[in-house]
Design a protein around this motif. Sequence first.
Motif, short mmCIF file in Angstrom:
data_model
loop_
_atom_site.label_atom_id
_atom_site.label_comp_id
_atom_site.label_asym_id
_atom_site.label_seq_id
_atom_site.Cartn_x
_atom_site.Cartn_y
_atom_site.Cartn_z
N PRO A 55 0.81 -1.23 0.00
CA PRO A 55 0.00 0.00 0.00
C PRO A 55 0.84 1.27 0.00
CG PRO A 55 -0.12 -1.12 2.12
CD PRO A 55 0.53 -2.07 1.18
N GLY A 56 2.01 1.24 0.65
CA GLY A 56 2.86 2.42 0.65
C GLY A 56 3.36 2.77 -0.74
N GLN A 57 3.74 1.75 -1.50
CA GLN A 57 4.20 1.97 -2.86
C GLN A 57 3.06 2.48 -3.73
OE1 GLN A 57 7.33 1.78 -3.70
NE2 GLN A 57 7.07 2.26 -5.84
N SER A 58 1.88 1.93 -3.53
CA SER A 58 0.71 2.37 -4.29
C SER A 58 0.42 3.85 -4.04
CB SER A 58 -0.50 1.52 -3.90
OG SER A 58 -1.68 1.99 -4.53
N LEU A 59 0.45 4.25 -2.77
CA LEU A 59 0.17 5.63 -2.43
C LEU A 59 1.25 6.56 -2.97
CD1 LEU A 59 -1.37 7.87 -1.05
CD2 LEU A 59 -0.35 7.17 1.13
N ALA A 60 2.51 6.18 -2.81
CA ALA A 60 3.61 7.03 -3.29
C ALA A 60 3.52 7.25 -4.80
CB ALA A 60 4.95 6.40 -2.91
N ALA A 61 3.22 6.18 -5.54
CA ALA A 61 3.10 6.31 -6.99
C ALA A 61 1.93 7.23 -7.36
CB ALA A 61 2.90 4.93 -7.63
N GLU A 62 0.84 7.14 -6.61
CA GLU A 62 -0.33 7.95 -6.93
C GLU A 62 -0.11 9.42 -6.60
OE1 GLU A 62 -3.95 7.85 -8.88
OE2 GLU A 62 -2.57 6.20 -8.46
N LEU A 63 0.64 9.72 -5.55
CA LEU A 63 0.94 11.11 -5.23
C LEU A 63 1.76 11.76 -6.34
CD1 LEU A 63 1.80 10.93 -1.42
CD2 LEU A 63 -0.33 11.69 -2.48
N TYR A 64 2.66 10.98 -6.91
CA TYR A 64 3.43 11.52 -8.04
C TYR A 64 2.53 11.71 -9.26
CZ TYR A 64 6.56 11.98 -11.97
OH TYR A 64 7.16 12.42 -13.11
N LEU A 65 1.70 10.73 -9.53
CA LEU A 65 0.81 10.83 -10.68
C LEU A 65 -0.14 12.02 -10.54
CD1 LEU A 65 -0.22 9.58 -13.34
CD2 LEU A 65 -1.76 8.17 -11.94
N GLU A 66 -0.66 12.24 -9.34
CA GLU A 66 -1.64 13.31 -9.11
C GLU A 66 -1.01 14.69 -9.20
OE1 GLU A 66 -5.03 15.35 -8.46
OE2 GLU A 66 -4.93 13.16 -8.68
N GLY A 67 0.12 14.89 -8.53
CA GLY A 67 0.64 16.25 -8.44
C GLY A 67 2.13 16.41 -8.65
N GLY A 68 2.81 15.36 -9.12
CA GLY A 68 4.25 15.48 -9.31
C GLY A 68 5.03 15.52 -8.02
N VAL A 69 4.43 15.02 -6.94
CA VAL A 69 5.08 15.01 -5.63
C VAL A 69 5.77 13.65 -5.43
CG1 VAL A 69 4.75 15.15 -3.13
CG2 VAL A 69 3.40 16.61 -4.66
N ARG A 70 7.08 13.67 -5.25
CA ARG A 70 7.82 12.42 -5.02
C ARG A 70 8.02 12.21 -3.53
NH1 ARG A 70 13.35 10.64 -8.10
NH2 ARG A 70 14.08 12.73 -7.43
N SER A 71 7.65 11.03 -3.06
CA SER A 71 7.76 10.66 -1.65
C SER A 71 8.50 9.34 -1.55
CB SER A 71 6.37 10.58 -1.02
OG SER A 71 5.56 9.65 -1.74
N CYS A 72 8.52 8.75 -0.37
CA CYS A 72 9.27 7.51 -0.17
C CYS A 72 8.47 6.52 0.66
CB CYS A 72 10.59 7.81 0.55
SG CYS A 72 11.67 6.36 0.76
N GLU A 73 8.38 5.29 0.18
CA GLU A 73 7.75 4.21 0.93
C GLU A 73 8.68 3.77 2.06
OE1 GLU A 73 6.78 -0.19 1.67
OE2 GLU A 73 8.66 0.88 1.35
N ILE A 74 8.13 3.72 3.26
CA ILE A 74 8.87 3.20 4.43
C ILE A 74 8.01 2.07 4.99
CG2 ILE A 74 9.90 3.73 6.66
CD1 ILE A 74 11.19 5.43 4.63
#
Length: 456
Positions: free
Chosen positions: A361-380
Amino acid sequence: MNTPFEPYRIKMVEPIRTTTRHERQQALQQVHYNLFRLPAELVMIDLLTDSGTGAMSAEQWAALMRGDESYAGSASWQRLEATARHITGMPYILPAHQGRAAEKVLCQALLQPGQVVLSNTLFDTTRAHIEASGASGVDLPCLEAADPALEAPFKGNMDLSALEEQLRTLGDRVGLVIVTVTNNSGGGQPVSLDNLRAVAEIARQYRVPFFIDACRFAENAYFIQRRAPGQSGRSVADIAREMFDLADGFTFSAKKDGLVNIGGLLGLRDPELMERACAALILNEGFTSYGGLAGRDLEAMSVGLREVLDPDYLRYRIESTGFLAERLHAAGVPVLRPSGGHAVYIDARAFLPHLPPGHFPGQSLAAELYLEGGVRSCEIGTVMFGEHARWDLVRLALPRRVYTVSHLLYVAETVAEVYARRSSLRGYRITEAPQMLRHFSAHFEPIERVAAVRPA
């Protein structure tokens, strides 16, 4: 005031390219949905890490011009060594090109195959170096850390009862006790001074070296000043010095609370361990007066170590992180409470209860945040730690002195947009991955159909 005030003026700007959703979708597919593999120019707000991504000050840029590039005994190294000794009180200081290099040197010099390292929570590179040396790591977080929503001031603490039990059971097999401040893998939560004192005392009783992973020592000291009874009248520098005084040594990534883009330190008290560490440093990093760094990098680090203890800087640093966390909390987004110093952590399992941990789920959310707004985050979480994962988090790590309040508001809006359609997000599977540190280079693909999982 409710709005964080940046205690600096901007003298130079770097343009941010605005990408389209179609461009971001193509980019995700090309990098196999691994955000580490994205070209930085396609990222609008980069919260992947706070490590080495900060902006240096005018004084640091000026210090670069003083860089003494002598191979041995440079004046730049002498200035950095004096600064580090003043702040930490450690008699022996070694430079390294970054924190993981200092970890490698320490593990090579100290650990033996079959030994065990006990920690509040080990970060990924620390655990990898421990395992590469033939030892193993055991996490002993405090009980409060188990509940992401619990409001407790020092959720980064080590479980003292568990520590004593492990030391009694394992005996001489324990080669090191290390406490990470702040506890990055545990949500950026601080460690109390009382807990550090107790860990140090227990380690001494069992004659085991006690080290601090001091990447964010200033942020941790600031939390102690603000949250611990009887500490509000002390300076952050004074609290930090007491933290270091409790330890036999420390590792330090200067890319965090050194306010530089590259660099690290290893601090030691034992002269015999220092000799072994010097041998490992020269073999892996370089001579003991540069450690793989240019003289100008040493100069910038020396200035950064002083600037990070500035109360105005620390107040803004902690308040801005809390500002983003409160915005998300007010929108109903499940975030780890209370907010840490360097990052906001979203509870991906609570955000996406229809995705089991095996569907990342963390990877899913991180990928979607980038897709939605170009925001890069990190799965922990399960991707990063596998069987050691206690939860699945998405970390929004704030680079130091880089983004303004308007950037944070944009991030909050992006997360809220994804949260509004969270039930539509898909899980992911790994299609290719290395044996160690898989999160850096693994390939993923979306799982087209996911059976619904009822929240607990």
